[in-house]
Design an enzyme around this catalytic site. Structure first.
Site, mmCIF file in Angstrom:
data_model
loop_
_atom_site.group_PDB
_atom_site.id
_atom_site.type_symbol
_atom_site.label_atom_id
_atom_site.label_comp_id
_atom_site.label_asym_id
_atom_site.label_seq_id
_atom_site.Cartn_x
_atom_site.Cartn_y
_atom_site.Cartn_z
ATOM 1 N N SER A 74 0.857 -1.197 0.000
ATOM 2 C CA SER A 74 0.000 0.000 0.000
ATOM 3 C C SER A 74 0.887 1.239 0.000
ATOM 4 O O SER A 74 2.011 1.200 0.512
ATOM 5 C CB SER A 74 -0.871 0.019 1.259
ATOM 6 O OG SER A 74 -1.522 1.271 1.394
ATOM 7 N N TYR A 104 -1.732 -0.964 10.309
ATOM 8 C CA TYR A 104 -1.855 -1.329 8.885
ATOM 9 C C TYR A 104 -0.667 -0.768 8.106
ATOM 10 O O TYR A 104 -0.012 -1.482 7.347
ATOM 11 C CB TYR A 104 -3.176 -0.781 8.331
ATOM 12 C CG TYR A 104 -3.365 -1.019 6.840
ATOM 13 C CD1 TYR A 104 -3.777 -2.258 6.358
ATOM 14 C CD2 TYR A 104 -3.117 -0.002 5.913
ATOM 15 C CE1 TYR A 104 -3.944 -2.480 5.002
ATOM 16 C CE2 TYR A 104 -3.277 -0.212 4.561
ATOM 17 C CZ TYR A 104 -3.690 -1.451 4.097
ATOM 18 O OH TYR A 104 -3.851 -1.663 2.748
#
Ligand code: NAD
Length: 255
Positions: A153, A166
């Protein structure tokens, strides 16, 4: 693990396993690699009906259910995947989980949250590569390098993202990509794609992020899952790229 077609005796088609491929980005990657001529192995944690019907739609595909938070399930996934056609050329570590926690709410990012995200987003991709390594090496003996693509990401590149656990996990996945690229070359190339916002069921309600991408990103929109699948297909098609983290955020990082 139903197949939509009987496996031939000597299987010459390249085989790709895409984790988390019954929805969103993973489904688009599976469809793209199938269109590019791969036999594909679909996987998800729970949606077996969707997986089996996708497998029936694609030219040559099978579906396996496995919970990647469990070590024994990861081992079974690779064993079953290799048993289908007797080879494995490409592993796409796409499955991932997220939690939305404000970055300044440190109390909400509990040890349990860290451990849950870490197991699926960091430990599982590494362990799957470790389990797949001998099979990827055997596939590379057919004449072209085997390949791992990790879906990380932009949150693993910039200090952004749904939560600190995350983002830190995706940063770990990016660094792991480089470490594995160095360790496994030349037989196995290892790269990552780091998407910004992608239109998937997961982000359907993320209206603030959607407005940000429309207003500030040079490409003026979030990615479609097919945009990310195209980049994965480029990495898979390469004979040379390894250790790269391709930031696919429509240029938002430039602003
Ligand atoms: P999604 O929720 O549609 O897909 C996630 C997949 O992961 C599902 O198929 C699910 O079955 C699988 N999965 C989750 N936990 C699992 C477990 N314990 N065991 C087995 N499978 C499990 O999400 P998506 O948006 O398509 O995300 C795919 C990947 O892309 C993820 O790694 C995510 O972090 C990353 N990503 C997404 C975006 C975005 O904007 N959508 C942006 C950057 C990165």
């Amino acid at each position: 693990m139903p197949l939509n077609q009987a496996a031939p005796q000597a299987f010459t088609q390249r085989v790709a396993l895409i984790t988390g491929s019954t929805s969103g980005i993973g489904a688009a990657i599976a469809r793209r690699l199938a269109a590019d001529g791969f036999a594909v192995i679909l996987h998800s944690r729970s949606s077996a009906d969707v997986g089996n019907s996708m497998a029936a739609e694609l030219p040559l595909a099978a579906y396996i259910q496995a919970d990647l938070a469990q070590e024994s399930e990861r081992v079974r996934l690779i064993e079953q995947a290799v048993a289908i056609w007797g080879r494995l050329d490409v592993l796409v570590n796409n499955a991932g989980i997220s939690r939305i926690i404000a970055h300044d709410d440190l109390a909400a990012a509990t040890s349990a949250v860290w451990q849950e995200l870490n197991e699926v987003n960091v430990v599982a991709p590494f362990h799957l590569v470790a389990q797949a390594e001998p099979h990827l090496r055997a596939a590379a003996a057919h004449g072209r390098s085997a390949c791992v693509v990790n879906i990380s990401s932009h949150a693993g590149v910039r200090p952004k993202g749904a939560s600190i656990p995350y983002a830190a996990g995706k940063a770990a996945l990016n660094h792991m990509t480089k470490l594995l690229a160095l360790s496994l070359a030349p037989a196995i190339r290892v790269n990552a794609v780091a998407p910004g916002l992608v239109d998937t069921p997961l982000t359907a309600t993320w209206t603030k992020a959607q407005a940000l991408w429309q207003e500030r990103a040079p490409m003026q929109r979030a990615a479609q899952p097919e945009d990310i699948a195209h980049i994965v297909a480029m990495l898979v098609d390469s004979h040379y790229l390894t250790g790269e983290i391709l930031l696919a955020d429509g240029g938002l990082n430039l602003t």
